[in-house]
Design a protein around this motif. Structure first.
Motif, PDB file in Angstrom:
ATOM      1  N   TYR A  94       0.840  -1.205   0.000  1.00  0.00           N
ATOM      2  CA  TYR A  94       0.000   0.000   0.000  1.00  0.00           C
ATOM      3  C   TYR A  94       0.873   1.253   0.000  1.00  0.00           C
ATOM      4  N   PHE A  95       1.854   1.302   0.907  1.00  0.00           N
ATOM      5  CA  PHE A  95       2.687   2.493   1.060  1.00  0.00           C
ATOM      6  C   PHE A  95       3.489   2.817  -0.197  1.00  0.00           C
ATOM      7  N   TYR A  96       3.899   1.797  -0.934  1.00  0.00           N
ATOM      8  CA  TYR A  96       4.734   2.032  -2.102  1.00  0.00           C
ATOM      9  C   TYR A  96       3.956   1.914  -3.414  1.00  0.00           C
ATOM     10  N   SER A  97       2.638   2.056  -3.332  1.00  0.00           N
ATOM     11  CA  SER A  97       1.776   1.958  -4.514  1.00  0.00           C
ATOM     12  C   SER A  97       1.638   3.285  -5.263  1.00  0.00           C
ATOM     13  N   ASN A  98       2.163   4.362  -4.706  1.00  0.00           N
ATOM     14  CA  ASN A  98       2.029   5.710  -5.256  1.00  0.00           C
ATOM     15  C   ASN A  98       0.584   6.204  -5.234  1.00  0.00           C
ATOM     16  N   ASN A  99      -0.238   5.619  -4.377  1.00  0.00           N
ATOM     17  CA  ASN A  99      -1.592   6.107  -4.141  1.00  0.00           C
ATOM     18  C   ASN A  99      -1.600   6.885  -2.830  1.00  0.00           C
ATOM     19  N   TRP A 100      -2.617   7.701  -2.645  1.00  0.00           N
ATOM     20  CA  TRP A 100      -2.767   8.405  -1.371  1.00  0.00           C
ATOM     21  C   TRP A 100      -3.030   7.374  -0.274  1.00  0.00           C
ATOM     22  N   CYS A 101      -2.306   7.492   0.836  1.00  0.00           N
ATOM     23  CA  CYS A 101      -2.483   6.639   2.014  1.00  0.00           C
ATOM     24  C   CYS A 101      -2.688   7.563   3.214  1.00  0.00           C
ATOM     25  N   LEU A 102      -3.874   7.519   3.780  1.00  0.00           N
ATOM     26  CA  LEU A 102      -4.236   8.362   4.911  1.00  0.00           C
ATOM     27  C   LEU A 102      -4.308   7.463   6.135  1.00  0.00           C
ATOM     28  N   VAL A 103      -3.424   7.685   7.112  1.00  0.00           N
ATOM     29  CA  VAL A 103      -3.208   6.721   8.191  1.00  0.00           C
ATOM     30  C   VAL A 103      -3.565   7.314   9.548  1.00  0.00           C
ATOM     31  N   GLU A 104      -4.582   6.719  10.189  1.00  0.00           N
ATOM     32  CA  GLU A 104      -4.912   7.077  11.569  1.00  0.00           C
ATOM     33  C   GLU A 104      -4.175   6.133  12.511  1.00  0.00           C
ATOM     34  N   TRP A 105      -3.709   6.642  13.626  1.00  0.00           N
ATOM     35  CA  TRP A 105      -2.965   5.905  14.643  1.00  0.00           C
ATOM     36  C   TRP A 105      -1.673   5.292  14.090  1.00  0.00           C
TER      37      TRP A 105
END
Length: 138
Positions: A94-105
């Motif tokens: 997910y992190f290296y997919s070049n998509n927006w990653c919005l992370v809570e906690w």
């Protein structure tokens, strides 16, 4: 960037975050009830999604699509017990997919976070006012 804002200004704050972020991985820090999910809902909307946004508390990740078919991932790691749970779900992909990653906690997976990310801290001033701090990590 450091700003105070009210709920009525959340659209402008979301726009500021998108404009001032050097990376697509946004890490949201703040106590329970600070407004992380509320702010993420507005960011997802401004990124062009018309999907219903909710906190992925039990599923760990929700996927939204923009009208241009771009993917936005929304994570909530509040309920995980170890970083292994995030590894098992394939967090690195997910992190290296070049998509927006919005992370809570994100503090729950501190050792797995990419260096190139944006730290967003929300602090409660009073029931109607928050302070947001945005810092681009390199």
């Amino acid at each position: 960037m450091v700003k105070n804002y009210s709920l009525q200004q959340i659209d402008q704050i979301a726009n500021d975050i998108i404009q001032h972020s050097n990376h697509k991985i946004l890490l949201f820090y703040g106590e329970m009830g600070a407004g992380k999910t509320t702010l993420i809902k507005e960011i997802v909307k401004q990124l062009g999604s018309i999907d219903n946004v909710s906190s992925p508390t039990f599923s760990l990740v929700n996927e939204y699509r923009s009208v241009e078919n771009k993917i936005i991932f929304h994570f909530d790691f509040f309920r995980i017990d170890s970083e292994n749970e995030a590894m098992d779900m394939g967090i690195e992909e997910y992190f290296y997919s070049n998509n927006w990653c919005l992370v809570e906690w994100p503090n729950k997976i501190e050792n797995l976070l990419p260096l190139e990310s944006v730290i967003i801290t929300i602090s409660i001033i009073n029931p109607n006012l928050r302070t947001i701090t945005l810092k681009n990590n390199e």
